[in-house]
Structures are given as C-alpha cells and as structure tokens.
Scaffold this motif. Sequence first.
Motif, PDB file in Angstrom:
ATOM      1  N   LEU A 279       0.867  -1.181   0.000  1.00  0.00           N
ATOM      2  CA  LEU A 279       0.000   0.000   0.000  1.00  0.00           C
ATOM      3  C   LEU A 279       0.903   1.231   0.000  1.00  0.00           C
ATOM      4  O   LEU A 279       1.601   1.498   0.985  1.00  0.00           O
ATOM      5  CB  LEU A 279      -0.896  -0.023   1.238  1.00  0.00           C
ATOM      6  N   LEU A 280       0.920   1.955  -1.120  1.00  0.00           N
ATOM      7  CA  LEU A 280       1.879   3.035  -1.301  1.00  0.00           C
ATOM      8  C   LEU A 280       1.175   4.376  -1.459  1.00  0.00           C
ATOM      9  O   LEU A 280       0.274   4.520  -2.290  1.00  0.00           O
ATOM     10  CB  LEU A 280       2.749   2.765  -2.535  1.00  0.00           C
ATOM     11  N   GLY A 281       1.601   5.369  -0.681  1.00  0.00           N
ATOM     12  CA  GLY A 281       1.067   6.719  -0.812  1.00  0.00           C
ATOM     13  C   GLY A 281       1.676   7.416  -2.018  1.00  0.00           C
ATOM     14  O   GLY A 281       2.910   7.526  -2.113  1.00  0.00           O
ATOM     15  N   GLU A 282       0.845   7.897  -2.920  1.00  0.00           N
ATOM     16  CA  GLU A 282       1.376   8.547  -4.120  1.00  0.00           C
ATOM     17  C   GLU A 282       2.131   9.832  -3.806  1.00  0.00           C
ATOM     18  O   GLU A 282       2.937  10.289  -4.608  1.00  0.00           O
ATOM     19  CB  GLU A 282       0.240   8.837  -5.112  1.00  0.00           C
ATOM     20  N   ALA A 283       1.874  10.414  -2.632  1.00  0.00           N
ATOM     21  CA  ALA A 283       2.564  11.644  -2.245  1.00  0.00           C
ATOM     22  C   ALA A 283       3.714  11.389  -1.270  1.00  0.00           C
ATOM     23  O   ALA A 283       4.281  12.336  -0.718  1.00  0.00           O
ATOM     24  CB  ALA A 283       1.568  12.635  -1.638  1.00  0.00           C
ATOM     25  N   ASP A 284       4.080  10.124  -1.061  1.00  0.00           N
ATOM     26  CA  ASP A 284       5.192   9.812  -0.150  1.00  0.00           C
ATOM     27  C   ASP A 284       6.501   9.919  -0.926  1.00  0.00           C
ATOM     28  O   ASP A 284       7.175   8.927  -1.219  1.00  0.00           O
ATOM     29  CB  ASP A 284       5.027   8.420   0.446  1.00  0.00           C
ATOM     30  N   THR A 285       6.858  11.158  -1.257  1.00  0.00           N
ATOM     31  CA  THR A 285       7.988  11.415  -2.148  1.00  0.00           C
ATOM     32  C   THR A 285       9.061  12.321  -1.534  1.00  0.00           C
ATOM     33  O   THR A 285       9.950  12.781  -2.237  1.00  0.00           O
ATOM     34  CB  THR A 285       7.488  12.057  -3.456  1.00  0.00           C
ATOM     35  N   ASP A 286       8.976  12.562  -0.231  1.00  0.00           N
ATOM     36  CA  ASP A 286       9.984  13.400   0.420  1.00  0.00           C
ATOM     37  C   ASP A 286      11.235  12.553   0.658  1.00  0.00           C
ATOM     38  O   ASP A 286      11.178  11.531   1.334  1.00  0.00           O
ATOM     39  CB  ASP A 286       9.453  13.942   1.750  1.00  0.00           C
ATOM     40  N   PRO A 287      12.383  12.971   0.117  1.00  0.00           N
ATOM     41  CA  PRO A 287      13.591  12.157   0.246  1.00  0.00           C
ATOM     42  C   PRO A 287      14.349  12.338   1.555  1.00  0.00           C
ATOM     43  O   PRO A 287      15.411  11.750   1.722  1.00  0.00           O
ATOM     44  CB  PRO A 287      14.440  12.635  -0.937  1.00  0.00           C
ATOM     45  N   TYR A 288      13.821  13.136   2.480  1.00  0.00           N
ATOM     46  CA  TYR A 288      14.560  13.426   3.702  1.00  0.00           C
ATOM     47  C   TYR A 288      13.798  13.164   4.996  1.00  0.00           C
ATOM     48  O   TYR A 288      14.393  12.808   6.006  1.00  0.00           O
ATOM     49  CB  TYR A 288      15.031  14.894   3.708  1.00  0.00           C
ATOM     50  N   LYS A 289      12.483  13.324   5.009  1.00  0.00           N
ATOM     51  CA  LYS A 289      11.750  13.335   6.273  1.00  0.00           C
ATOM     52  C   LYS A 289      11.317  11.947   6.728  1.00  0.00           C
ATOM     53  O   LYS A 289      11.429  10.965   6.019  1.00  0.00           O
ATOM     54  CB  LYS A 289      10.533  14.254   6.160  1.00  0.00           C
ATOM     55  N   HIS A 290      10.804  11.913   7.954  1.00  0.00           N
ATOM     56  CA  HIS A 290      10.195  10.721   8.545  1.00  0.00           C
ATOM     57  C   HIS A 290      11.193   9.580   8.689  1.00  0.00           C
ATOM     58  O   HIS A 290      10.852   8.417   8.482  1.00  0.00           O
ATOM     59  CB  HIS A 290       8.981  10.271   7.724  1.00  0.00           C
ATOM     60  N   PHE A 291      12.420   9.898   9.072  1.00  0.00           N
ATOM     61  CA  PHE A 291      13.434   8.893   9.388  1.00  0.00           C
ATOM     62  C   PHE A 291      13.732   7.971   8.202  1.00  0.00           C
ATOM     63  O   PHE A 291      14.094   6.815   8.387  1.00  0.00           O
ATOM     64  CB  PHE A 291      13.003   8.049  10.596  1.00  0.00           C
ATOM     65  N   ILE A 292      13.608   8.476   6.989  1.00  0.00           N
ATOM     66  CA  ILE A 292      13.869   7.635   5.822  1.00  0.00           C
ATOM     67  C   ILE A 292      15.328   7.185   5.816  1.00  0.00           C
ATOM     68  O   ILE A 292      16.229   7.915   6.228  1.00  0.00           O
ATOM     69  CB  ILE A 292      13.514   8.386   4.524  1.00  0.00           C
ATOM     70  N   ASP A 293      15.548   5.968   5.384  1.00  0.00           N
ATOM     71  CA  ASP A 293      16.882   5.377   5.320  1.00  0.00           C
ATOM     72  C   ASP A 293      17.673   6.032   4.184  1.00  0.00           C
ATOM     73  O   ASP A 293      17.388   5.821   3.015  1.00  0.00           O
ATOM     74  CB  ASP A 293      16.738   3.872   5.078  1.00  0.00           C
ATOM     75  N   ARG A 294      18.691   6.818   4.548  1.00  0.00           N
ATOM     76  CA  ARG A 294      19.526   7.482   3.548  1.00  0.00           C
ATOM     77  C   ARG A 294      20.948   6.916   3.533  1.00  0.00           C
ATOM     78  O   ARG A 294      21.874   7.548   3.052  1.00  0.00           O
ATOM     79  CB  ARG A 294      19.540   8.993   3.782  1.00  0.00           C
ATOM     80  N   SER A 295      21.103   5.700   4.071  1.00  0.00           N
ATOM     81  CA  SER A 295      22.380   5.011   3.891  1.00  0.00           C
ATOM     82  C   SER A 295      22.535   4.650   2.419  1.00  0.00           C
ATOM     83  O   SER A 295      21.581   4.723   1.639  1.00  0.00           O
ATOM     84  CB  SER A 295      22.410   3.742   4.745  1.00  0.00           C
ATOM     85  N   CYS A 296      23.727   4.241   2.021  1.00  0.00           N
ATOM     86  CA  CYS A 296      23.903   3.854   0.618  1.00  0.00           C
ATOM     87  C   CYS A 296      23.021   2.659   0.288  1.00  0.00           C
ATOM     88  O   CYS A 296      22.503   2.549  -0.831  1.00  0.00           O
ATOM     89  CB  CYS A 296      25.366   3.564   0.311  1.00  0.00           C
ATOM     90  N   VAL A 328       0.312  -4.100  -5.849  1.00  0.00           N
ATOM     91  CA  VAL A 328       0.488  -2.745  -5.341  1.00  0.00           C
ATOM     92  C   VAL A 328      -0.849  -2.030  -5.434  1.00  0.00           C
ATOM     93  O   VAL A 328      -1.540  -2.120  -6.452  1.00  0.00           O
ATOM     94  CB  VAL A 328       1.545  -1.969  -6.160  1.00  0.00           C
ATOM     95  N   VAL A 329      -1.227  -1.334  -4.369  1.00  0.00           N
ATOM     96  CA  VAL A 329      -2.392  -0.452  -4.399  1.00  0.00           C
ATOM     97  C   VAL A 329      -1.912   0.944  -4.019  1.00  0.00           C
ATOM     98  O   VAL A 329      -1.317   1.139  -2.951  1.00  0.00           O
ATOM     99  CB  VAL A 329      -3.504  -0.910  -3.437  1.00  0.00           C
ATOM    100  N   MET A 330      -2.132   1.900  -4.898  1.00  0.00           N
ATOM    101  CA  MET A 330      -1.696   3.275  -4.682  1.00  0.00           C
ATOM    102  C   MET A 330      -2.803   4.074  -3.999  1.00  0.00           C
ATOM    103  O   MET A 330      -3.992   3.884  -4.272  1.00  0.00           O
ATOM    104  CB  MET A 330      -1.360   3.939  -6.018  1.00  0.00           C
ATOM    105  N   VAL A 331      -2.392   4.967  -3.093  1.00  0.00           N
ATOM    106  CA  VAL A 331      -3.341   5.829  -2.391  1.00  0.00           C
ATOM    107  C   VAL A 331      -3.114   7.267  -2.857  1.00  0.00           C
ATOM    108  O   VAL A 331      -2.153   7.927  -2.450  1.00  0.00           O
ATOM    109  CB  VAL A 331      -3.169   5.732  -0.864  1.00  0.00           C
ATOM    110  N   PRO A 332      -3.982   7.782  -3.734  1.00  0.00           N
ATOM    111  CA  PRO A 332      -3.779   9.138  -4.284  1.00  0.00           C
ATOM    112  C   PRO A 332      -3.821  10.215  -3.206  1.00  0.00           C
ATOM    113  O   PRO A 332      -4.634  10.163  -2.278  1.00  0.00           O
ATOM    114  CB  PRO A 332      -4.960   9.295  -5.256  1.00  0.00           C
ATOM    115  N   GLY A 333      -2.905  11.186  -3.320  1.00  0.00           N
ATOM    116  CA  GLY A 333      -2.931  12.362  -2.467  1.00  0.00           C
ATOM    117  C   GLY A 333      -2.447  12.167  -1.052  1.00  0.00           C
ATOM    118  O   GLY A 333      -2.484  13.104  -0.242  1.00  0.00           O
TER     119      GLY A 333
END
Length: 367
Positions: A279-296, A328-333
Amino acid sequence: MKIIKTLKNAKGVLLCVPLSIALYGCQQLPPKAVVANADAELDAPVKKVGNQQLLVRGPSGEGVIPVFASGDINAVAPDVTKVFIVIHGTLRNADTYFATGQQILAGAGSLGKGTMMVAPQFLTAPDVNAFSLPARSLAWTQEGWKGGEAAVGPVPLSSFAALDALLEHFADKRRYPALSSVVLMGHSAGAQILQRYAVVGRADPILTRAHIDLRYVVANPSSYLYFSDERPDSQALAGGACPEATKWKYQLKDGPEYVSAQNVKTLESDYAARNVVYLLGEADTDPYKHFIDRSCAGMSQGPYRLARGRAYFDYMKKRHPAHLKQKVVMVPGVGHDNLKMFTSNCGMAVLFGQPTPKTCPVITGAK
C-alpha cells in the motif's frame, strides 16, 4: 559510476555523504540540528505501554511484550472472526497505531463486525526502565527490532519470534473458534519489519492448518529485503561500492540467527506465493523526512519511499512472472501518514478484502 560514502553519527545512524555524483540526489548531510532532534526523538521513552502482555517463548527462554487490543486477548472469543494486527513505526508508539486501528473499525460499519484490533509493542531498554516494567519484559535496540534481531534482554529472542507467538496465539481454535482471517499491517518502520517477516516468518503454515487466511499489508516502508544484487540503479552496488546493501537487512546474507537457521533457498518462492499488498502513498515522495533510510543501502533502492516500493514490485514481477500472489495499491494524495493511508478508501478496501475503488491505481503480478 555514482559513488557515495557512509558515515555514522554518535547514535550509529547512517548518514549519506557524496564523493562524486550523488546517488539519487543525496546532495548533503541533514543539518546538525535536524539530526540531533531526530536522535532525541528516537531515544525518548514511549509515552504509553500496552496494558496486556503476550508471552514469547524460544530455545533461549521466554519473555513478554506489551499489547494494546480491543478485547482481552486471553479470553475465549467465539464472536471474533477477523483479527487486525497493526505494527507501530520507529517511535514504538503502539498507542498511536492502535488509535488508528480503532478509527478503522469505527469507519468500517458492518464490515468491522467481529474484528479484534491488536497492536503489539517492541520496546527498548529505556522504555522498560522508564515504566519500571517486569524483569521478563523483552527489549530490543532501536534498530534491532525492525530487522528481527535478538532482544538485548532479558533473553535473546528475535522480534520475528514475537510475531510468530502473536500469530500462534490467534491460531488457537479453543480460544478463537470462529476466526477465519488475520491481517498483519504495518506502516513505515512497522512495514519494514512486516515485509521482512513476510519473507522469513514461521507462523504462516500454522495459520494455514487452522484454516485461517493471512494477508500482509505493507505500507510505505523505508526499505525492502531483496534476494539478489539487482537494484533500480544498476550501478549502485557495482564494484563493491556499497557492501552493506548486499547483507541483512537488505538481503538475506548475514541475517540474524532466526533467519540463518532456515533453508534460505526456499524463502523467496514461499514469499512470492504469500498474499502481500504493498500500500503506497502517491505523495510519499519526500527524500529526507520521517526517518527515511539514507544510507547507501537505502538509497540504492530509490530516492524516496514511493519510488522504492514501485521499484521493488517491478523487481518481484521480473523474478516471478507467472506466480506472484502480490499487488500494489496506490493511495492518491496521501504521503507518509499511517492514519490517512489505512483509513482511505483504498486502504479500507485492502484491509477488509473489498473491491478496490477505481480511484486507487492497482498494479498486479499478472502478466
């Protein structure tokens, strides 16, 4: 070739530092204040602890984890036909996720009849100490519970073993004679442990023998468990540029004892046959916030969570073109928000096994 270097801050959090062209736009370290605030938030004890306990047993001994639930989990419950198990995020705030679960049931109407909502809680040592919990209370490191690592006390039981115990508990027909389906759902860090558990978990056959359907709903995780060195960026792992990405928790190599004790050759085919919904949020596109894994290792999977989820499903479709029982089911907005994800029309349809609204893009594993 795109090359990055990883460093760890004082708390052991991997940070992304560019050496040449940045991988997926990893252009600079987060500001020190941002890192410090994140560390403080992760280290702070939880605000609430579940008021019920689940016993977890293993070869090394036994311990308990707290649980929030909409009913007494130890009582005979002849009217319970469905169980929803919601796994909290990185802040271990099971109370928040249980509240989401209650809103799900409140909005479900007749569909929610006979449904028990359950939210297990994976605590750290500071949590246990802050609430003066019993000595047998299991505690993990902040990152360890997400990847099935052994508890740091009082006995080294895997967080995956705790999920096994939870599912085995509900497979007991003496207590839940009418139970016909279980939905394991997780968002963010909860989806990380859930996706990996869907690969390596041992309780699936137990529910099958009890004629209980099991569905995994994996919502917006920061990373996924791959079965090979293939990644969206074909150069990300080339020449040993990121050795962490080829090991657990990004691949099966060097996994914890719970994983390494299994026949890893069959895990991928078993996983492909399991009922998994991303279940994927279509607006979950922030590359920095919410403790996202930014390791290589994290960045090799894509620039942000939506891209990582889409890429992972493409990977699974490529490897299992004929027998992939997943979609995959996308959740718009909607972005990185567990409440909005699960209570959306798309999320509710997935959770209750209803037809997906036409407004929710669906990608299946079928040819």
